[in-house]
Write an enzyme that holds these catalytic residues in place. Structure first.
Site, short mmCIF file in Angstrom:
data_model
loop_
_atom_site.label_atom_id
_atom_site.label_comp_id
_atom_site.label_asym_id
_atom_site.label_seq_id
_atom_site.Cartn_x
_atom_site.Cartn_y
_atom_site.Cartn_z
N THR A 1 -65.46 104.18 54.62
CA THR A 1 -65.38 105.47 53.93
C THR A 1 -66.65 105.61 53.10
OG1 THR A 1 -64.33 104.50 52.01
CG2 THR A 1 -62.87 105.27 53.76
N TRP B 1 -51.85 124.32 38.15
CA TRP B 1 -52.91 123.78 39.00
C TRP B 1 -53.75 124.90 39.58
CZ3 TRP B 1 -51.03 119.44 42.81
CH2 TRP B 1 -50.48 118.38 42.04
N GLU C 1 -59.67 106.99 57.81
CA GLU C 1 -58.46 106.17 57.96
C GLU C 1 -57.57 106.63 59.11
OE1 GLU C 1 -59.80 107.27 55.20
OE2 GLU C 1 -59.55 105.89 53.53
N LYS D 1 -56.33 120.81 36.52
CA LYS D 1 -55.08 121.01 35.78
C LYS D 1 -55.39 121.79 34.52
CE LYS D 1 -53.58 116.55 37.35
NZ LYS D 1 -54.81 115.74 37.32
P1 ADP Z 1 -65.15 110.27 53.05
O1 ADP Z 1 -65.64 108.92 53.37
O2 ADP Z 1 -66.13 111.27 52.59
O3 ADP Z 1 -63.88 110.26 52.26
P2 ADP Z 1 -63.66 111.10 55.28
O4 ADP Z 1 -64.13 111.78 56.48
O5 ADP Z 1 -62.78 109.94 55.46
O6 ADP Z 1 -64.92 110.75 54.49
O7 ADP Z 1 -63.00 112.16 54.33
C1 ADP Z 1 -61.70 112.58 54.57
C2 ADP Z 1 -61.33 113.66 53.61
O8 ADP Z 1 -62.11 114.84 53.86
C3 ADP Z 1 -59.92 114.12 53.73
O9 ADP Z 1 -59.04 113.25 53.06
C4 ADP Z 1 -59.99 115.50 53.10
O10 ADP Z 1 -59.96 115.44 51.69
C5 ADP Z 1 -61.36 115.98 53.51
N1 ADP Z 1 -61.25 116.88 54.66
C6 ADP Z 1 -61.43 116.59 55.96
N2 ADP Z 1 -61.25 117.68 56.72
C7 ADP Z 1 -60.94 118.70 55.89
C8 ADP Z 1 -60.65 120.09 56.05
N3 ADP Z 1 -60.64 120.68 57.25
N4 ADP Z 1 -60.36 120.80 54.95
C9 ADP Z 1 -60.36 120.25 53.72
N5 ADP Z 1 -60.64 118.95 53.50
C10 ADP Z 1 -60.94 118.19 54.56
#
Ligand code: ADP
Length: 535
Positions: free
Chosen positions: A181, A440, A326, A435
């Site tokens: 990540t 929210w 993940e 918040k």
């Molecule tokens: P990072 O390592 O930056 O966390 P990831 O690709 O694993 O990279 O990030 C996943 C996160 O990206 C998700 O948990 C979510 O918060 C965000 N995400 C992915 N796709 C979308 C989407 N279509 N809309 C909003 N958030 C998104």
């Protein structure tokens, strides 16, 4: 029935048998266009596998890559797992110390890198304790490894023959890819994708409810191979017989448009920032999208204005997707259904553009409220988004405790709603929720509206401490080059579109920092402006 293991080499074998002459076109880092086909990919991959064996790579070893979307990187995607080793795709946009952390944590013994990353490798080589072999992924005649004693990729592959190389038998639960990540909070965390997870994910992603690919599609992945395997496209394309087009590092609007029209690209995918640049280029030049029909966008919420421009100006359908490292990474895809279509085209667009996607076979979703109970699937009640399924993480690499609970549910860290038709909508990342006075505010919703304001390129909304309301939203805007956007104009644009208490307490103009995966880096913004509303 037979218990044939689900392994990555079977995808390559299938492509070689079923559509050997379907093309793979790649820009190279040298700027050439490389053309071959699935038969050519299979042959070079076997030679690369032999070369890896000759370098001493053994079952279970980690091999790292620092590389763009090219045919060479694609070959590593098959050769390394095919030998029962693990490909650790390192995100080159991480900071030096994080790159080093990932390499050390993965304990990679071999590092393959594009020459763009020569400076990083030179800076860090002395501090790498596990990497013993460096391989520069360059043409032989441009091999110039500087201070690093590196082998040449083409020389290695060229020295081997592909005759009679048989892939070893692989356990489908063995690790194939090690993806980290981006570590916007704390150190990057490793997720080890198994062969089985990658194959099942690859089979599911092409289905009509998801990407809906056919052998007529020409697919250009603009999501990075180093980030969660480019959304699985290196596997989804050969499974579906699609021609592949790889753009290397050239993700700017002009380069994308050139490659797309030259190669007849019909389907592409990437994070919103790439499409912002692409649309800006088309607007400036009056250029056309060529054969492009559909794009998948994910990683961050798709701005509504972006989806609308693609449709109305260019006839391109935008499908929003959601996923994370993940989840291999695909979770949901926003595709139409008859139930939606019955509500008319505007209704379809509204849902497809504003929901992250709908349930796909293979990945279960549920929303859990603060009191631990499951939220109703009413499209309104929000809570923690939990997922489980055969391509969802069980445990981070080299951690002692499971990341999923006893029933397999993994808390994504996203706040979302789910409706009766199975559509999921992210309202925020848990840590980005604002918040204020016990209520929210969804930073994603507010950003989505603000980015539609004329002249705005990127809009970032985040909460900062407020003496009375706990937190209040600030809006930081990065305008398009040459655009004159003012605070008053932005506030006037927002006013009819939001409830009053959502109005940002201030609108600031600044460059918006992005993370290594192209998301708005709210941690940096929150820190920079934390005292802005104090006192
Ligand atoms: P990072 O390592 O930056 O966390 P990831 O690709 O694993 O990279 O990030 C996943 C996160 O990206 C998700 O948990 C979510 O918060 C965000 N995400 C992915 N796709 C979308 C989407 N279509 N809309 C909003 N958030 C998104």
């Amino acid at each position: 029935m037979q218990t044939t293991p689900l392994v990555i080499t079977s995808i390559l074998n299938f492509a070689e048998a079923a559509h050997p002459r379907v093309e793979i076109v790649s820009r190279t880092v040298e700027g050439r266009i490389q053309r071959y086909d699935y038969a050519g990919l299979a042959a070079r991959t076997r030679r690369l596998a032999r070369a890896l064996q000759a370098l001493g790579v053994k079952s279970g070893d980690r091999v790292a890559s620092l590389a763009w979307n090219t045919h060479r990187h694609l070959e590593l995607f098959y050769a390394v797992p095919g030998l029962r080793a693990v490909l650790n795709t390192v995100n080159p946009r991480l900071f030096d110390d994080q790159i080093l952390y990932v390499l050390e944590h993965a304990q990679s013994g071999v590092l393959f890198y594009d020459r763009s990353f020569q400076p990083v490798v030179e800076r860090l080589a002395d501090r790498m304790t596990t990497v013993k072999t460096f391989v520069l992924m360059a043409d032989e005649d441009s091999h110039d490894p500087g201070t690093v004693s590196a082998l040449n990729y083409e020389a290695l592959v060229g020295a081997e023959s592909d005759a009679a190389f048989a892939w070893p038998v692989i356990d489908e639960n063995a690790g194939a890819f090690l993806c980290y990540t981006s570590g916007t909070t704390g150190d990057p965390k490793g997720v080890l994708y198994s062969h089985r997870a990658v194959v099942l994910h690859g089979m599911a992603a092409g289905l009509s409810s998801a990407f809906g690919l056919t052998a007529f599609d020409v697919v250009m992945p603009c999501s990075s191979l180093y980030h969660a395997t480019a959304w699985g496209l290196p596997f989804i394309c050969p499974i579906n017989g699609c021609k592949m087009v790889l753009p290397a590092e050239k993700m700017d609007g002009a380069s994308l448009q050139e490659l797309m029209s030259n190669e007849g690209v019909t389907f592409s995918g990437g994070v919103p920032t790439i499409w912002t640049m692409y649309l800006a280029h088309l607007a400036q030049t009056g250029g056309s999208v060529g054969s492009l029909k559909r794009i998948i966008i994910g990683g961050s919420a798709v701005p509504r204005a972006m989806a609308q421009t693609f449709k109305t100006k260019h006839g391109v359908q935008v499908l929003q997707i959601w996923g994370m490292t993940e989840t291999c990474p695909l979770g949901v895809v926003a595709t139409p259904t008859p139930a939606l279509a019955a509500g008319g085209e505007d209704h379809v667009d509204e849902v497809i553009w504003t929901r992250q996607g709908r349930l796909q076979f293979g990945i279960e979703l549920k929303i859990v409220q603060d009191d631990g109970t499951e939220a109703p699937r009413d499209g309104e009640t929000s809570g923690a988004l939990m997922v489980r399924g055969p391509w969802t993480i069980q445990r981070y690499y080299r951690k002692d405790a499971d990341a999923a609970d006893a029933e397999g549910w993994f808390d994504t860290g996203d706040i979302a709603t789910l409706d009766a038709d199975g559509f999921m909508r992210i309202t925020d990342r848990a840590k980005d929720v604002i918040k204020t006075g016990g209520e929210w505010i969804s930073s994603i919703d507010l950003e989505n509206i603000a980015v539609a304001c004329p002249g705005v390129k990127i809009a970032a909304v985040f909460g900062v401490p407020h003496p009375k309301w706990e937190e209040r939203p600030l809006l930081v805007i990065e305008p398009h080059e040459g655009a004159a956007v003012t605070k008053d104009a932005v506030l006037a644009f927002l006013e009819p579109r939001i409830v009053k208490w959502w109005t940002p307490d201030d609108v600031l103009f600044d460059a918006v920092p992005l993370t290594a995966t192209g998301k708005i880096d709210k941690k940096v913004l929150r820190e920079k402006y934390r005292g802005h509303l104090a006192g």
